[in-house]
Design a protein around this motif. Structure first.
Motif, PDB file in Angstrom:
ATOM      1  N   SER A 230       0.446  10.346  13.002  1.00  0.00           N
ATOM      2  CA  SER A 230       1.907  10.248  13.026  1.00  0.00           C
ATOM      3  C   SER A 230       2.453   9.945  11.635  1.00  0.00           C
ATOM      4  O   SER A 230       3.435  10.558  11.189  1.00  0.00           O
ATOM      5  N   TYR A 231       1.823   8.992  10.939  1.00  0.00           N
ATOM      6  CA  TYR A 231       2.262   8.661   9.581  1.00  0.00           C
ATOM      7  C   TYR A 231       2.123   9.879   8.666  1.00  0.00           C
ATOM      8  O   TYR A 231       2.984  10.130   7.806  1.00  0.00           O
ATOM      9  N   GLY A 232       1.020  10.626   8.823  1.00  0.00           N
ATOM     10  CA  GLY A 232       0.813  11.797   7.989  1.00  0.00           C
ATOM     11  C   GLY A 232       1.912  12.842   8.182  1.00  0.00           C
ATOM     12  O   GLY A 232       2.423  13.404   7.202  1.00  0.00           O
ATOM     13  N   ARG A 233       2.291  13.089   9.441  1.00  0.00           N
ATOM     14  CA  ARG A 233       3.353  14.067   9.708  1.00  0.00           C
ATOM     15  C   ARG A 233       4.691  13.571   9.147  1.00  0.00           C
ATOM     16  O   ARG A 233       5.463  14.350   8.561  1.00  0.00           O
ATOM     17  N   ASP A 234       4.964  12.283   9.325  1.00  0.00           N
ATOM     18  CA  ASP A 234       6.233  11.745   8.840  1.00  0.00           C
ATOM     19  C   ASP A 234       6.306  11.788   7.316  1.00  0.00           C
ATOM     20  O   ASP A 234       7.353  12.124   6.735  1.00  0.00           O
ATOM     21  N   LEU A 235       5.210  11.455   6.666  1.00  0.00           N
ATOM     22  CA  LEU A 235       5.222  11.457   5.207  1.00  0.00           C
ATOM     23  C   LEU A 235       5.276  12.879   4.652  1.00  0.00           C
ATOM     24  O   LEU A 235       5.829  13.109   3.572  1.00  0.00           O
ATOM     25  N   GLU A 236       4.739  13.836   5.395  1.00  0.00           N
ATOM     26  CA  GLU A 236       4.871  15.232   4.975  1.00  0.00           C
ATOM     27  C   GLU A 236       6.337  15.672   5.039  1.00  0.00           C
ATOM     28  O   GLU A 236       6.816  16.388   4.147  1.00  0.00           O
ATOM     29  N   LYS A 237       7.047  15.212   6.075  1.00  0.00           N
ATOM     30  CA  LYS A 237       8.493  15.490   6.142  1.00  0.00           C
ATOM     31  C   LYS A 237       9.214  14.853   4.954  1.00  0.00           C
ATOM     32  O   LYS A 237      10.122  15.449   4.362  1.00  0.00           O
ATOM     33  N   ALA A 238       8.795  13.637   4.607  1.00  0.00           N
ATOM     34  CA  ALA A 238       9.424  12.945   3.478  1.00  0.00           C
ATOM     35  C   ALA A 238       9.164  13.684   2.175  1.00  0.00           C
ATOM     36  O   ALA A 238      10.066  13.857   1.346  1.00  0.00           O
ATOM     37  N   VAL A 239       7.930  14.124   1.984  1.00  0.00           N
ATOM     38  CA  VAL A 239       7.587  14.866   0.770  1.00  0.00           C
ATOM     39  C   VAL A 239       8.424  16.134   0.662  1.00  0.00           C
ATOM     40  O   VAL A 239       8.981  16.449  -0.401  1.00  0.00           O
ATOM     41  N   THR A 240       8.535  16.872   1.767  1.00  0.00           N
ATOM     42  CA  THR A 240       9.300  18.123   1.761  1.00  0.00           C
ATOM     43  C   THR A 240      10.768  17.859   1.435  1.00  0.00           C
ATOM     44  O   THR A 240      11.373  18.550   0.601  1.00  0.00           O
TER      45      THR A 240
ATOM     46  N   ARG B 141       8.057   2.923   4.263  1.00  0.00           N
ATOM     47  CA  ARG B 141       7.948   1.528   3.816  1.00  0.00           C
ATOM     48  C   ARG B 141       6.487   1.126   3.667  1.00  0.00           C
ATOM     49  O   ARG B 141       6.107   0.416   2.719  1.00  0.00           O
ATOM     50  N   GLY B 142       5.647   1.556   4.629  1.00  0.00           N
ATOM     51  CA  GLY B 142       4.223   1.252   4.534  1.00  0.00           C
ATOM     52  C   GLY B 142       3.583   1.871   3.302  1.00  0.00           C
ATOM     53  O   GLY B 142       2.760   1.241   2.621  1.00  0.00           O
ATOM     54  N   LEU B 143       3.957   3.112   2.996  1.00  0.00           N
ATOM     55  CA  LEU B 143       3.435   3.767   1.798  1.00  0.00           C
ATOM     56  C   LEU B 143       3.814   2.977   0.550  1.00  0.00           C
ATOM     57  O   LEU B 143       2.979   2.759  -0.341  1.00  0.00           O
ATOM     58  N   TYR B 144       5.055   2.539   0.491  1.00  0.00           N
ATOM     59  CA  TYR B 144       5.493   1.813  -0.712  1.00  0.00           C
ATOM     60  C   TYR B 144       4.846   0.435  -0.824  1.00  0.00           C
ATOM     61  O   TYR B 144       4.589  -0.031  -1.950  1.00  0.00           O
TER      62      TYR B 144
END
Length: 270
Positions: free
Chosen positions: A29-39, A82-85
């Protein structure tokens, strides 16, 4: 976003697996969300995570919301960012968390399922064949006609009911008492139940509604009896006691348009 930024996402997901021991589902789930953020951030011209500011994250959230992502999904995405940061700050790759304190758009709560008037009548208006069915009809007619919570209904004592004035004193949440009207169909069903109650109730029992052992009816028993009744009456979906309360509120609001009166009858503080 450049290749280094994407690599930092992969490192973060690896950190979740190896150090945080999060589940594969969470990491996915985090991977999909962060991919949306990157895009989304790439479309804004951002090249690395250290360059992202709160205005970039707000714009990202707004763009995804316009694209149909609901508040719950956006909340999860913000949690992932937030977790990534937190990880990047720990690694010295970022100085601040631009998603800190940001909230997603409010998610509208789903309206509860209600019965229409014909369905409510079909459910509660049945011919009772024995004292338990007489009790059930009185109980469900009352819960629907007065908008009672399940706990309120099973907590009623005989002294709380005044059929002469067609009124009932109910103790709701926070031990707050309120007086609610009793509809004429419920009143007729209650009179029939009071004539049969003596064949079931223990001599010292104060409860209005009692079970086969003569003591106060439990919430669990009411739920089971209502499910059984719904099946018998041909309903293809499950019916629970709170649905009667929601149906009461919906039908009263449709007929009167008086939201304040409905609020008071339900015992809601807001």
């Amino acid at each position: 976003m450049n290749d280094a930024a994407r690599g930092q996402v992969r490192a973060f997901l690896s950190h979740l697996a190896q150090e945080r021991r999060t589940s594969p589902l969470t990491r996915s789930s985090y991977g999909r969300d962060l991919e949306k953020a990157v895009t989304g951030l790439t479309a804004q011209g951002v090249e690395d995570w250290a360059s992202v500011g709160p205005h970039h994250v707000r714009a990202l959230v707004a763009q995804l919301h316009r694209g149909g992502l609901n508040g719950r999904s956006l909340a999860r995405l913000l949690s992932a960012v937030r977790g990534l940061y937190r990880y990047l700050i720990r690694e010295g790759a970022a100085e601040r968390n631009p998603a800190a304190g940001l909230r997603p758009p409010r998610t509208d709560r789903r309206l509860p399922k209600t019965l229409d008037i014909e369905e409510a009548e079909r459910l509660v208006a049945f011919n009772a064949a024995d004292p338990l069915e007489v009790r059930d009809r009185a109980l469900f007619e009352l819960m629907y006609s007065s908008g009672l919570r399940l706990a309120e209904a099973v907590g009623i004592d005989l002294v709380h009911l005044d059929l002469g004035d067609a009124a009932l004193r109910v103790t709701g949440k926070g031990n707050r008492d309120r007086i609610v009207p009793v509809g004429r169909f419920a009143a007729a069903a209650l009179r029939a139940w009071l004539q049969s109650r003596g064949s079931l109730a223990a001599p010292d029992e104060r409860a209005l509604f009692v079970g086969s052992r003569g003591r106060r009816l439990s919430c669990r028993a009411v739920q089971q009896r209502l499910r059984r009744l719904a099946r018998q009456r041909g309903f293809s979906f499950g019916i629970h006691p709170h649905m009667l309360r929601h149906s009461f509120a919906s039908h009263l609001l449709e007929s009167s348009g008086d939201l304040r009166a409905v609020q008071e009858l339900l015992g809601h503080s807001n």
